[in-house]
Design a protein around this motif. Sequence first.
Motif, PDB file in Angstrom:
ATOM      1  N   LYS A  33      12.740  -6.144  10.839  1.00  0.00           N
ATOM      2  CA  LYS A  33      11.684  -6.904  10.160  1.00  0.00           C
ATOM      3  C   LYS A  33      10.836  -5.936   9.315  1.00  0.00           C
ATOM      4  O   LYS A  33      10.297  -4.958   9.838  1.00  0.00           O
ATOM      5  N   THR A  34      10.720  -6.227   8.024  1.00  0.00           N
ATOM      6  CA  THR A  34       9.952  -5.360   7.132  1.00  0.00           C
ATOM      7  C   THR A  34       8.472  -5.386   7.495  1.00  0.00           C
ATOM      8  O   THR A  34       7.873  -6.452   7.640  1.00  0.00           O
ATOM      9  N   ILE A  35       7.898  -4.176   7.617  1.00  0.00           N
ATOM     10  CA  ILE A  35       6.487  -4.009   7.963  1.00  0.00           C
ATOM     11  C   ILE A  35       5.663  -3.665   6.725  1.00  0.00           C
ATOM     12  O   ILE A  35       4.602  -4.219   6.500  1.00  0.00           O
ATOM     13  N   THR A  36       6.162  -2.730   5.924  1.00  0.00           N
ATOM     14  CA  THR A  36       5.486  -2.314   4.694  1.00  0.00           C
ATOM     15  C   THR A  36       6.483  -1.585   3.806  1.00  0.00           C
ATOM     16  O   THR A  36       7.569  -1.226   4.258  1.00  0.00           O
ATOM     17  N   SER A  37       6.090  -1.363   2.575  1.00  0.00           N
ATOM     18  CA  SER A  37       6.973  -0.620   1.670  1.00  0.00           C
ATOM     19  C   SER A  37       6.766   0.878   1.849  1.00  0.00           C
ATOM     20  O   SER A  37       5.684   1.327   2.245  1.00  0.00           O
ATOM     21  N   VAL A  38       7.795   1.636   1.548  1.00  0.00           N
ATOM     22  CA  VAL A  38       7.706   3.102   1.609  1.00  0.00           C
ATOM     23  C   VAL A  38       6.667   3.585   0.611  1.00  0.00           C
ATOM     24  O   VAL A  38       5.870   4.472   0.918  1.00  0.00           O
ATOM     25  N   LYS A  39       6.656   2.993  -0.561  1.00  0.00           N
ATOM     26  CA  LYS A  39       5.705   3.394  -1.613  1.00  0.00           C
ATOM     27  C   LYS A  39       4.263   3.228  -1.132  1.00  0.00           C
ATOM     28  O   LYS A  39       3.439   4.128  -1.299  1.00  0.00           O
ATOM     29  N   ALA A  40       3.949   2.086  -0.514  1.00  0.00           N
ATOM     30  CA  ALA A  40       2.593   1.844  -0.002  1.00  0.00           C
ATOM     31  C   ALA A  40       2.241   2.841   1.097  1.00  0.00           C
ATOM     32  O   ALA A  40       1.116   3.346   1.151  1.00  0.00           O
ATOM     33  N   ALA A  41       3.193   3.135   1.971  1.00  0.00           N
ATOM     34  CA  ALA A  41       2.942   4.069   3.079  1.00  0.00           C
ATOM     35  C   ALA A  41       2.673   5.478   2.557  1.00  0.00           C
ATOM     36  O   ALA A  41       1.773   6.163   3.042  1.00  0.00           O
ATOM     37  N   LYS A  45      -3.751   7.151   1.668  1.00  0.00           N
ATOM     38  CA  LYS A  45      -4.345   8.471   1.922  1.00  0.00           C
ATOM     39  C   LYS A  45      -4.523   8.778   3.409  1.00  0.00           C
ATOM     40  O   LYS A  45      -4.797   9.907   3.779  1.00  0.00           O
ATOM     41  N   LYS A  46      -4.355   7.783   4.260  1.00  0.00           N
ATOM     42  CA  LYS A  46      -4.528   7.987   5.707  1.00  0.00           C
ATOM     43  C   LYS A  46      -3.368   8.794   6.271  1.00  0.00           C
ATOM     44  O   LYS A  46      -2.287   8.853   5.702  1.00  0.00           O
ATOM     45  N   SER A  47      -3.584   9.412   7.416  1.00  0.00           N
ATOM     46  CA  SER A  47      -2.540  10.218   8.058  1.00  0.00           C
ATOM     47  C   SER A  47      -1.570   9.363   8.871  1.00  0.00           C
ATOM     48  O   SER A  47      -0.608   9.882   9.427  1.00  0.00           O
ATOM     49  N   ILE A  48      -1.845   8.061   8.941  1.00  0.00           N
ATOM     50  CA  ILE A  48      -0.961   7.124   9.637  1.00  0.00           C
ATOM     51  C   ILE A  48      -0.575   5.996   8.678  1.00  0.00           C
ATOM     52  O   ILE A  48      -1.089   5.923   7.571  1.00  0.00           O
ATOM     53  N   VAL A  49       0.298   5.126   9.141  1.00  0.00           N
ATOM     54  CA  VAL A  49       0.679   3.935   8.378  1.00  0.00           C
ATOM     55  C   VAL A  49       0.025   2.746   9.092  1.00  0.00           C
ATOM     56  O   VAL A  49       0.523   2.307  10.137  1.00  0.00           O
ATOM     57  N   PRO A  50      -1.105   2.241   8.566  1.00  0.00           N
ATOM     58  CA  PRO A  50      -1.853   1.194   9.277  1.00  0.00           C
ATOM     59  C   PRO A  50      -1.046  -0.055   9.612  1.00  0.00           C
ATOM     60  O   PRO A  50      -1.172  -0.600  10.714  1.00  0.00           O
ATOM     61  N   LEU A  85       7.765  10.900   7.098  1.00  0.00           N
ATOM     62  CA  LEU A  85       8.229  11.002   8.487  1.00  0.00           C
ATOM     63  C   LEU A  85       7.081  11.428   9.403  1.00  0.00           C
ATOM     64  O   LEU A  85       6.901  10.873  10.484  1.00  0.00           O
ATOM     65  N   LYS A  86       6.281  12.378   8.954  1.00  0.00           N
ATOM     66  CA  LYS A  86       5.137  12.841   9.739  1.00  0.00           C
ATOM     67  C   LYS A  86       4.138  11.697   9.972  1.00  0.00           C
ATOM     68  O   LYS A  86       3.648  11.512  11.089  1.00  0.00           O
ATOM     69  N   LYS A  87       3.838  10.909   8.927  1.00  0.00           N
ATOM     70  CA  LYS A  87       2.926   9.772   9.068  1.00  0.00           C
ATOM     71  C   LYS A  87       3.465   8.764  10.085  1.00  0.00           C
ATOM     72  O   LYS A  87       2.720   8.240  10.911  1.00  0.00           O
ATOM     73  N   ILE A  88       4.755   8.503  10.014  1.00  0.00           N
ATOM     74  CA  ILE A  88       5.372   7.542  10.931  1.00  0.00           C
ATOM     75  C   ILE A  88       5.305   8.061  12.364  1.00  0.00           C
ATOM     76  O   ILE A  88       4.950   7.326  13.293  1.00  0.00           O
ATOM     77  N   MET A  89       5.590   9.340  12.559  1.00  0.00           N
ATOM     78  CA  MET A  89       5.541   9.921  13.904  1.00  0.00           C
ATOM     79  C   MET A  89       4.109   9.926  14.443  1.00  0.00           C
ATOM     80  O   MET A  89       3.891   9.617  15.622  1.00  0.00           O
ATOM     81  N   LEU A  90       3.129  10.257  13.617  1.00  0.00           N
ATOM     82  CA  LEU A  90       1.729  10.228  14.049  1.00  0.00           C
ATOM     83  C   LEU A  90       1.303   8.808  14.411  1.00  0.00           C
ATOM     84  O   LEU A  90       0.567   8.594  15.380  1.00  0.00           O
TER      85      LEU A  90
END
Length: 117
Positions: A33-41, A45-50, A85-90
């Motif tokens: 299920k799509t959560i968000t686009s890679v471009k938006a992530a 500017k945040k260190s995470i993907v809200p 990848l770092k944002k996703i892991m955080l």
Amino acid sequence: TKSLDLPASTTDKIPKKTLVVMVNDKDIQINGKTITSVKAAINNKKSIVPELALALIKHSKKEDQKKKRYNITIMGDKKIPYKLLKKIMLTCAGTKYANISLAVVQKNLEQPSSGKI
């Protein structure tokens, strides 16, 4: 999925069944299920993907509440930027999905692998 080109590995371990975050060149998905686009992530500017954090919190309510950390597997195309990848892991670690596995294609030592699934 054919939209991912996973990195190769020589590991012999069989993966456990976990929640799966899949990242291709267009979007981030949880269990398809799509959560968000890679471009938006990436542009955030945040260190995470809200958006991912909210989805993981929702999924964590279905998990065994006695556990302090949950298992998750990230299936990311080998060309995704490290920054993403770092944002996703955080994001995963910050939402109790701290037991992170990275999905890879098992590399046959005798023959080169295309890495496609």
